[in-house]
Design an enzyme around this catalytic site. Sequence first.
Site, PDB file in Angstrom:
ATOM      1  N   THR A 118      -1.471  11.277   5.647  1.00  0.00           N
ATOM      2  CA  THR A 118      -1.000  10.662   7.005  1.00  0.00           C
ATOM      3  C   THR A 118       0.300  11.242   7.018  1.00  0.00           C
ATOM      4  O   THR A 118       1.240  10.826   6.291  1.00  0.00           O
ATOM      5  CB  THR A 118      -1.349   9.263   7.014  1.00  0.00           C
ATOM      6  OG1 THR A 118      -2.453   8.757   6.756  1.00  0.00           O
ATOM      7  CG2 THR A 118      -0.645   8.837   8.445  1.00  0.00           C
ATOM      8  N   ARG A 150     -11.700   3.867   4.317  1.00  0.00           N
ATOM      9  CA  ARG A 150     -10.978   2.725   3.790  1.00  0.00           C
ATOM     10  C   ARG A 150     -11.440   2.534   2.393  1.00  0.00           C
ATOM     11  O   ARG A 150     -12.417   3.021   1.886  1.00  0.00           O
ATOM     12  CB  ARG A 150     -11.776   1.551   4.584  1.00  0.00           C
ATOM     13  CG  ARG A 150     -11.499   1.342   6.008  1.00  0.00           C
ATOM     14  CD  ARG A 150     -12.563   0.586   6.602  1.00  0.00           C
ATOM     15  NE  ARG A 150     -13.798   1.071   6.454  1.00  0.00           N
ATOM     16  CZ  ARG A 150     -15.016   0.404   6.764  1.00  0.00           C
ATOM     17  NH1 ARG A 150     -14.824  -1.052   7.448  1.00  0.00           N
ATOM     18  NH2 ARG A 150     -16.365   0.813   6.559  1.00  0.00           N
ATOM     19  N   GLY A 256      -1.712  -5.798   4.790  1.00  0.00           N
ATOM     20  CA  GLY A 256      -1.226  -5.136   3.783  1.00  0.00           C
ATOM     21  C   GLY A 256      -1.872  -3.967   3.689  1.00  0.00           C
ATOM     22  O   GLY A 256      -2.481  -3.439   4.478  1.00  0.00           O
ATOM     23  N   CYS A 259      -1.748   1.490   3.798  1.00  0.00           N
ATOM     24  CA  CYS A 259      -1.674   2.463   4.971  1.00  0.00           C
ATOM     25  C   CYS A 259      -0.992   1.711   6.373  1.00  0.00           C
ATOM     26  O   CYS A 259       0.051   2.308   6.820  1.00  0.00           O
ATOM     27  CB  CYS A 259      -2.872   2.835   5.608  1.00  0.00           C
ATOM     28  SG  CYS A 259      -3.715   4.069   4.333  1.00  0.00           S
TER      29      CYS A 259
HETATM   30  N1  NAD Z   1      -5.575   5.014   0.308  1.00  0.00           N
HETATM   31  C1  NAD Z   1      -6.212   4.750   1.586  1.00  0.00           C
HETATM   32  O1  NAD Z   1      -6.904   4.286   1.855  1.00  0.00           O
HETATM   33  C2  NAD Z   1      -5.993   6.021   2.670  1.00  0.00           C
HETATM   34  C3  NAD Z   1      -6.707   6.323   3.706  1.00  0.00           C
HETATM   35  C4  NAD Z   1      -6.464   7.354   4.660  1.00  0.00           C
HETATM   36  C5  NAD Z   1      -5.502   8.190   4.464  1.00  0.00           C
HETATM   37  N2  NAD Z   1      -4.471   7.750   3.377  1.00  0.00           N
HETATM   38  C6  NAD Z   1      -3.374   8.749   3.339  1.00  0.00           C
HETATM   39  O2  NAD Z   1      -3.627   9.877   2.321  1.00  0.00           O
HETATM   40  C7  NAD Z   1      -2.294   9.990   1.679  1.00  0.00           C
HETATM   41  C8  NAD Z   1      -2.793   9.802   0.044  1.00  0.00           C
HETATM   42  O3  NAD Z   1      -2.970   8.352   0.085  1.00  0.00           O
HETATM   43  P1  NAD Z   1      -3.498   7.749  -1.607  1.00  0.00           P
HETATM   44  O4  NAD Z   1      -3.780   6.401  -1.152  1.00  0.00           O
HETATM   45  O5  NAD Z   1      -4.894   8.679  -1.939  1.00  0.00           O
HETATM   46  O6  NAD Z   1      -2.252   8.072  -2.319  1.00  0.00           O
HETATM   47  P2  NAD Z   1      -2.151   8.009  -3.884  1.00  0.00           P
HETATM   48  O7  NAD Z   1      -0.844   7.301  -4.375  1.00  0.00           O
HETATM   49  O8  NAD Z   1      -3.294   7.230  -4.438  1.00  0.00           O
HETATM   50  O9  NAD Z   1      -2.212   9.428  -4.492  1.00  0.00           O
HETATM   51  C9  NAD Z   1      -1.463  10.199  -4.298  1.00  0.00           C
HETATM   52  C10 NAD Z   1      -1.667  11.292  -5.558  1.00  0.00           C
HETATM   53  O10 NAD Z   1      -0.605  12.440  -5.217  1.00  0.00           O
HETATM   54  C11 NAD Z   1      -0.243  12.851  -6.466  1.00  0.00           C
HETATM   55  N3  NAD Z   1       1.043  13.927  -6.199  1.00  0.00           N
HETATM   56  C12 NAD Z   1       2.247  13.610  -5.637  1.00  0.00           C
HETATM   57  N4  NAD Z   1       2.972  14.765  -5.723  1.00  0.00           N
HETATM   58  C13 NAD Z   1       2.110  15.809  -6.090  1.00  0.00           C
HETATM   59  C14 NAD Z   1       2.510  17.047  -6.465  1.00  0.00           C
HETATM   60  N5  NAD Z   1       3.456  17.903  -5.965  1.00  0.00           N
HETATM   61  N6  NAD Z   1       1.343  17.776  -6.771  1.00  0.00           N
HETATM   62  C15 NAD Z   1       0.200  17.269  -7.375  1.00  0.00           C
HETATM   63  N7  NAD Z   1      -0.082  15.853  -7.149  1.00  0.00           N
HETATM   64  C16 NAD Z   1       1.089  15.127  -6.605  1.00  0.00           C
HETATM   65  C17 NAD Z   1       0.343  11.630  -6.950  1.00  0.00           C
HETATM   66  O11 NAD Z   1       0.437  11.681  -8.638  1.00  0.00           O
HETATM   67  C18 NAD Z   1      -1.010  10.696  -6.765  1.00  0.00           C
HETATM   68  O12 NAD Z   1      -1.907  10.698  -7.677  1.00  0.00           O
HETATM   69  C19 NAD Z   1      -1.340   9.145   2.115  1.00  0.00           C
HETATM   70  O13 NAD Z   1      -0.732  10.083   3.228  1.00  0.00           O
HETATM   71  C20 NAD Z   1      -2.073   8.147   2.702  1.00  0.00           C
HETATM   72  O14 NAD Z   1      -1.556   7.575   3.988  1.00  0.00           O
HETATM   73  C21 NAD Z   1      -4.683   6.957   2.569  1.00  0.00           C
END
Ligand code: NAD
Length: 429
Positions: A118, A150, A256, A259
């Site tokens: 995002t 989600r 919470g 996101c």
């Molecule tokens: N969690 C959700 O439910 C959800 C839903 C929709 C969108 N999003 C969006 O998706 C994105 C990711 O969210 P998430 O919950 O999966 O995050 P997360 O923290 O679970 O995972 C992110 C991963 O990226 C890795 N990372 C960071 N920098 C890196 C790099 N340079 N090279 C390789 N790996 C790297 C981290 O080690 C981590 O494992 C965010 O922008 C979030 O807003 C999340």
Amino acid sequence: MIGTGYVGLVSGACFADMGNSVYCVDKDKDKIKSLDNCDIPFYEPGLSELVTKNFHSGRLKFTTDIKSAIRKSDIIFICVGTPTVKNSNSANLNYVYKVATEISKNINKFKIIITKSTVPVTTGDKIEKIISKKSNKKMFEVASNPEFLREGEAIRDFRFPDRIVIGSNKKSVINKIRSLYDPLIKKGAKFFSTNRRGAELIKYAANAFLATKISYINEIANLCEKTDVNIEDVSIAIGMDQRIGSRFLRAGPAYGGSCFPKDTRALTVTGDLFNTNLSIIKSVIKSNEKRKDILTKKIKRILSNKIKNKKISILGVTFKPNTDDMRESSILKMIPYLVKLGAIIKYYDPSGKKTDISNYKNVYYCDDVNEACYKSDLIIIHTEWEEFKTLDFKKLVKKKNFKIYDLRNLYSPKLMKKKGLNYFSIGRV
Ligand SMILES: NC(=O)c1ccc[n+]([C@@H]2O[C@H](COP(=O)([O-])OP(=O)(O)OC[C@H]3O[C@@H](n4cnc5c(N)ncnc54)[C@H](O)[C@@H]3O)[C@@H](O)[C@H]2O)c1
């Protein structure tokens, strides 16, 4: 998939299951090591089976070697985190830009680079600039494909999404990404395309709207408590209006998770940057913060302002069920407050012990509901996990005059009264 968190791993496993060859890259060596043993680093129903199946088929691979993964791929999804910058409301885009720099150094053939993370509107423009510094503009395209899954329902949401949104300024790029999603579109998933900035903004607008719905019904619940009205009657009746819709109208704790809090904050920053006062979202953020105080103060009132040495049991600490995610869970505000006032807290969560709270003095993790509730003065139901929905409280507590504060309205106040239980809930008297 660069970034193997909730989004990168779920999407990667699902794309592999649709027949693609997928590299899931992460900089976290331990995470990749566990994934190579098919150990899932977080709790997500059904994910272990999906990862194991596709890992053994050879379609899903895990690596820390970002260079080689970029070189071997035609399509690159950026799935790294975009948390809030400390002491600010802005989204931290350092992880995204670091990946963009890495891509710029390793472009060996034409690639489509897609942000699934995002990211604030215009981030794609900046990614394009970073990559063009080192590569010919004809060698890549940057697109946006925000993710709406989600936690807790991630696989189902990925496979049966309400809509797939693709943002690109080029029709050929939209078609190429669309073909990746064809198996889902053929099964009925709605597909929507727009320009790149449009897709970026759609994700924030969606999350901020849902956050607004939650804060709205929470404030109406406050009024219900003062006017002897049942919030559920209000939610059901207004939800019958198709212009409003019935979902996200369940009153409860502050929203919470990973996101809504960060995305609402980041959206107001974008608004300010473009001289647009997003006053509704700003007040939603304030209302949500206030919500944590309101519920915490109610706990104090339920215990007649005598918290010292009171045994409080907390059932569920994650921000919602079917996830182990503690990010911005409202319990993170409640526990320190209660501990400071001298409470002794026992908590149980089906997703296990949490380091975020276990380090506080007088906070103890229990292995099950029985242990958590035994001899308690107050039971707080914080997260609506299935196993909390049909509890026999008298049997569990084995003590007189205990109280229950149900933040998820799982039980009927009438039935609880009939059983002689001292029961409090949200927006109901
Ligand atoms: N969690 C959700 O439910 C959800 C839903 C929709 C969108 N999003 C969006 O998706 C994105 C990711 O969210 P998430 O919950 O999966 O995050 P997360 O923290 O679970 O995972 C992110 C991963 O990226 C890795 N990372 C960071 N920098 C890196 C790099 N340079 N090279 C390789 N790996 C790297 C981290 O080690 C981590 O494992 C965010 O922008 C979030 O807003 C999340």
